[in-house]
Design an enzyme around this catalytic site. Structure first.
Site, PDB file in Angstrom:
ATOM      1  N   GLY A  26       0.615  -1.356  -0.092  1.00  0.00           N
ATOM      2  CA  GLY A  26      -0.175   0.024  -0.063  1.00  0.00           C
ATOM      3  C   GLY A  26       0.890   1.323  -0.108  1.00  0.00           C
ATOM      4  O   GLY A  26       0.598   2.181  -0.810  1.00  0.00           O
ATOM      5  N   THR A  27       1.937   1.304   0.908  1.00  0.00           N
ATOM      6  CA  THR A  27       2.789   2.515   0.850  1.00  0.00           C
ATOM      7  C   THR A  27       3.234   2.803  -0.469  1.00  0.00           C
ATOM      8  O   THR A  27       3.400   4.112  -0.969  1.00  0.00           O
ATOM      9  CB  THR A  27       3.886   2.281   2.052  1.00  0.00           C
ATOM     10  OG1 THR A  27       3.120   1.990   3.276  1.00  0.00           O
ATOM     11  CG2 THR A  27       4.614   3.340   2.431  1.00  0.00           C
ATOM     12  N   ASN A  63      -8.313   4.251   9.085  1.00  0.00           N
ATOM     13  CA  ASN A  63      -7.494   3.101   9.822  1.00  0.00           C
ATOM     14  C   ASN A  63      -7.636   3.210  11.002  1.00  0.00           C
ATOM     15  O   ASN A  63      -7.328   2.023  11.733  1.00  0.00           O
ATOM     16  CB  ASN A  63      -5.823   2.936   9.024  1.00  0.00           C
ATOM     17  CG  ASN A  63      -5.200   4.125   9.171  1.00  0.00           C
ATOM     18  OD1 ASN A  63      -5.359   5.302   8.689  1.00  0.00           O
ATOM     19  ND2 ASN A  63      -4.263   4.113   9.917  1.00  0.00           N
ATOM     20  N   GLN A  75      -7.741   0.350   3.861  1.00  0.00           N
ATOM     21  CA  GLN A  75      -8.437  -0.026   4.804  1.00  0.00           C
ATOM     22  C   GLN A  75      -9.740  -0.483   4.763  1.00  0.00           C
ATOM     23  O   GLN A  75     -10.493  -1.324   5.186  1.00  0.00           O
ATOM     24  CB  GLN A  75      -8.445   1.092   5.740  1.00  0.00           C
ATOM     25  CG  GLN A  75      -8.375   0.666   7.377  1.00  0.00           C
ATOM     26  CD  GLN A  75      -7.463  -0.431   7.819  1.00  0.00           C
ATOM     27  OE1 GLN A  75      -7.788  -1.432   8.295  1.00  0.00           O
ATOM     28  NE2 GLN A  75      -6.372  -0.028   7.794  1.00  0.00           N
ATOM     29  N   HIS A  95      -2.279  -7.541   2.532  1.00  0.00           N
ATOM     30  CA  HIS A  95      -2.336  -8.198   3.575  1.00  0.00           C
ATOM     31  C   HIS A  95      -3.587  -7.750   4.383  1.00  0.00           C
ATOM     32  O   HIS A  95      -3.886  -8.263   5.493  1.00  0.00           O
ATOM     33  CB  HIS A  95      -0.906  -8.059   4.374  1.00  0.00           C
ATOM     34  CG  HIS A  95      -0.660  -6.410   4.806  1.00  0.00           C
ATOM     35  ND1 HIS A  95      -1.004  -6.225   6.062  1.00  0.00           N
ATOM     36  CD2 HIS A  95      -0.303  -5.594   3.993  1.00  0.00           C
ATOM     37  CE1 HIS A  95      -0.646  -4.769   6.111  1.00  0.00           C
ATOM     38  NE2 HIS A  95      -0.175  -4.585   4.671  1.00  0.00           N
ATOM     39  N   THR A 137      11.605  -7.180 -11.387  1.00  0.00           N
ATOM     40  CA  THR A 137      10.830  -8.226 -11.537  1.00  0.00           C
ATOM     41  C   THR A 137       9.704  -8.573 -10.684  1.00  0.00           C
ATOM     42  O   THR A 137       9.858  -8.284  -9.626  1.00  0.00           O
ATOM     43  CB  THR A 137      12.147  -9.345 -11.168  1.00  0.00           C
ATOM     44  OG1 THR A 137      13.003  -9.244 -12.194  1.00  0.00           O
ATOM     45  CG2 THR A 137      11.253 -10.766 -11.530  1.00  0.00           C
ATOM     46  N   CYS A 146       4.480   4.516  18.150  1.00  0.00           N
ATOM     47  CA  CYS A 146       5.373   4.375  19.235  1.00  0.00           C
ATOM     48  C   CYS A 146       6.642   4.839  18.354  1.00  0.00           C
ATOM     49  O   CYS A 146       6.984   4.143  17.643  1.00  0.00           O
ATOM     50  CB  CYS A 146       5.401   3.197  19.597  1.00  0.00           C
ATOM     51  SG  CYS A 146       5.471   3.202  21.493  1.00  0.00           S
TER      52      CYS A 146
HETATM   53  N1  PLP Z   1      -3.192   3.276   4.042  1.00  0.00           N
HETATM   54  C1  PLP Z   1      -3.979   2.895   5.070  1.00  0.00           C
HETATM   55  C2  PLP Z   1      -5.424   3.638   5.282  1.00  0.00           C
HETATM   56  C3  PLP Z   1      -3.429   1.939   6.003  1.00  0.00           C
HETATM   57  O1  PLP Z   1      -4.340   1.582   6.824  1.00  0.00           O
HETATM   58  C4  PLP Z   1      -2.224   1.561   5.782  1.00  0.00           C
HETATM   59  C5  PLP Z   1      -1.813   0.356   6.453  1.00  0.00           C
HETATM   60  O2  PLP Z   1      -1.911   0.454   7.584  1.00  0.00           O
HETATM   61  C6  PLP Z   1      -1.327   1.730   4.504  1.00  0.00           C
HETATM   62  C7  PLP Z   1      -1.992   2.999   4.043  1.00  0.00           C
HETATM   63  C8  PLP Z   1       0.055   1.474   4.306  1.00  0.00           C
HETATM   64  O3  PLP Z   1      -0.153   0.120   3.778  1.00  0.00           O
HETATM   65  P1  PLP Z   1       0.912  -0.716   3.993  1.00  0.00           P
HETATM   66  O4  PLP Z   1       1.666  -0.833   5.502  1.00  0.00           O
HETATM   67  O5  PLP Z   1       0.640  -2.192   3.687  1.00  0.00           O
HETATM   68  O6  PLP Z   1       2.243  -0.546   2.917  1.00  0.00           O
END
Ligand code: PLP
Length: 402
Positions: A78-79, A158, A187, A209, A245, A332
């Site tokens: 996601g990031t 989230n 989320q 995930h 890849t 944290c």
């Molecule tokens: N965006 C939201 C709303 C999330 O809850 C998260 C992960 O908690 C992310 C982005 C980032 O996803 P990842 O940590 O799987 O890269």
């Protein structure tokens, strides 16, 4: 403090952090981690089998999102999808203007990426939210000017699970021409149908995930015709938009997990909402515990609260000892507990934000687990408070005599 009641098996209620990999996804992945290990760019049979699996995964994921396969870019999560979307669209639009607009409750993957772009001359406007975490469509509209090139929003938060009033917000953004809209659906994806056409967004980020797929794989939907500059350079993979890849097994696991999630959502979401409501009633029965986020417009698995007169971290640790895994809304950082930027944006003072708890249900949770958690969580909150009060009254422990 010794918790009195320990669950026989740990109860996992931190599904917003991550979810277990579902069996069907793992089974679909195993051949690609074994005999079918080829590189999709290779011309021989090994490569062709891997290419076939990757193409099929892309098609299946695209179908689930009501998108075209060429509109899907697989990323490492996601990031990375968010970084590619925001940096890619910002740099592509720089000649048209430099204003980027977002909301105060976005994930750090969005906020820190946009802050990073600020260092290169982009102008960032962060729109506030109300006490429930919802953005006011009018206020967001007012933040847009003719230099605005990109707006990044989230479908659901989230930490507190609040769902944004998207159709109204997007309708207003569309009234301005030439703005790229990115949606963080990371989320929301496990619980809500994601239809890219209906949502009318240009880019949308996902992480496997969160819906029982594997870690290390995500996807960015980019509407055909949206101009975006790649951020990882090298090979021609992903139509030159993300070099390297491909994680074929990950893509296959993601596609299978998403397909099953979508099929089951109509049953899973109401079931989880009913379980969550039962748990919410049990937790809110504890004095001085307050629900955070919107009371109704929230994800079905999300329960988030502020516990007054207790540190969220202490409650989480004691719950872990008692066999229940939850989290706080706080990040944290090297020994100090920073209050969550989301709760701060909702107007909670730092000391209250430090008492936050996030309890998130997933498909695998059973009625029995929620019944147990409904006893253990209130009991542990009360015990943690008692222990904190005892320490406050007798900080050196002199009266304990130990
Ligand atoms: N965006 C939201 C709303 C999330 O809850 C998260 C992960 O908690 C992310 C982005 C980032 O996803 P990842 O940590 O799987 O890269």
């Amino acid at each position: 403090m010794r918790p009195r009641r320990i669950a026989a098996m740990p109860i996992y209620l931190d599904n917003a952090a991550t979810t277990p990999l579902r069996r069907d996804a793992l089974d679909a992945m195993l051949p690609l981690l074994g005999d079918d290990f080829g590189n999709p760019s290779s011309v021989h049979g090994f490569g062709r089998r891997a290419r076939g699996a990757l193409d099929e995964a892309r098609e299946r994921l695209a179908t689930g999102l009501n998108a075209q396969p060429r509109e899907i870019i697989f990323t490492a999560g996601g990031t990375e999808a968010i970084n590619l979307a925001l940096k890619g669209a910002a740099w592509a639009g720089k000649a048209r203007g430099g204003r980027l607009v977002t909301t105060a409750v976005e994930h750090h993957a969005v906020l820190y990426t946009l802050r990073h772009l600020e260092k290169f001359g982009f102008e960032l406007v962060v729109v506030p939210v109300d006490r429930y975490g919802r953005v006011d469509p009018e206020q967001l509209d007012a933040a847009i000017n003719d230099r605005t090139i990109l707006v990044s929003l989230m479908l659901a938060n989230n930490e507190v699970g609040t769902i944004q009033p998207l159709p109204e917000v997007i309708r207003r953004i569309r009234a301005h021409k030439g703005i790229v809209i990115h949606l963080d659906a990371v989320q929301a994806a496990p619980y809500m149908a994601i239809d890219t056409r209906e949502l009318d967004v240009d880019m949308l980020s996902l992480a496997a995930h969160k819906f029982e797929g594997p870690k290390g794989i995500g996807a960015l939907y980019v509407r055909h015709g949206t101009i975006m500059l790649p951020q990882v350079h090298g090979g021609s993979q992903e139509r030159y938009r993300r070099a390297g890849t491909e994680n074929v097994a990950g893509a296959v696991g993601m596609a299978v997990a998403y397909e099953l999630t979508r099929t089951e959502q109509a049953v899973t979401a109401p079931r989880l909402a009913a379980l969550r409501d039962r748990l919410r009633d049990a937790v809110l029965a504890v004095p001085n515990v307050e629900l955070t986020g919107h009371p109704r417009k929230r994800l079905p698995g999300h329960l988030s609260v502020i516990v007054r007169d207790a540190e969220g971290e202490a409650v989480v640790q004691n719950l872990d000892l008692a066999g229940v895994a939850v989290s706080t809304g706080s990040a944290c950082t090297t020994g100090s507990t920073e209050p969550s930027h989301v709760l701060t944006a909702l107007g909670y003072p730092d000391e209250e934000a430090r008492g936050s708890l996030r309890i998130t249900l997933g498909r695998a949770n059973t009625d029995h687990e929620i019944e147990q958690a409904g006893r253990i969580i209130p009991e542990t909150i009360l015990q943690t408070r008692t222990a904190a009060l005892a320490i406050a009254a007798d900080p050196l422990g002199e009266q304990v005599g130990a």
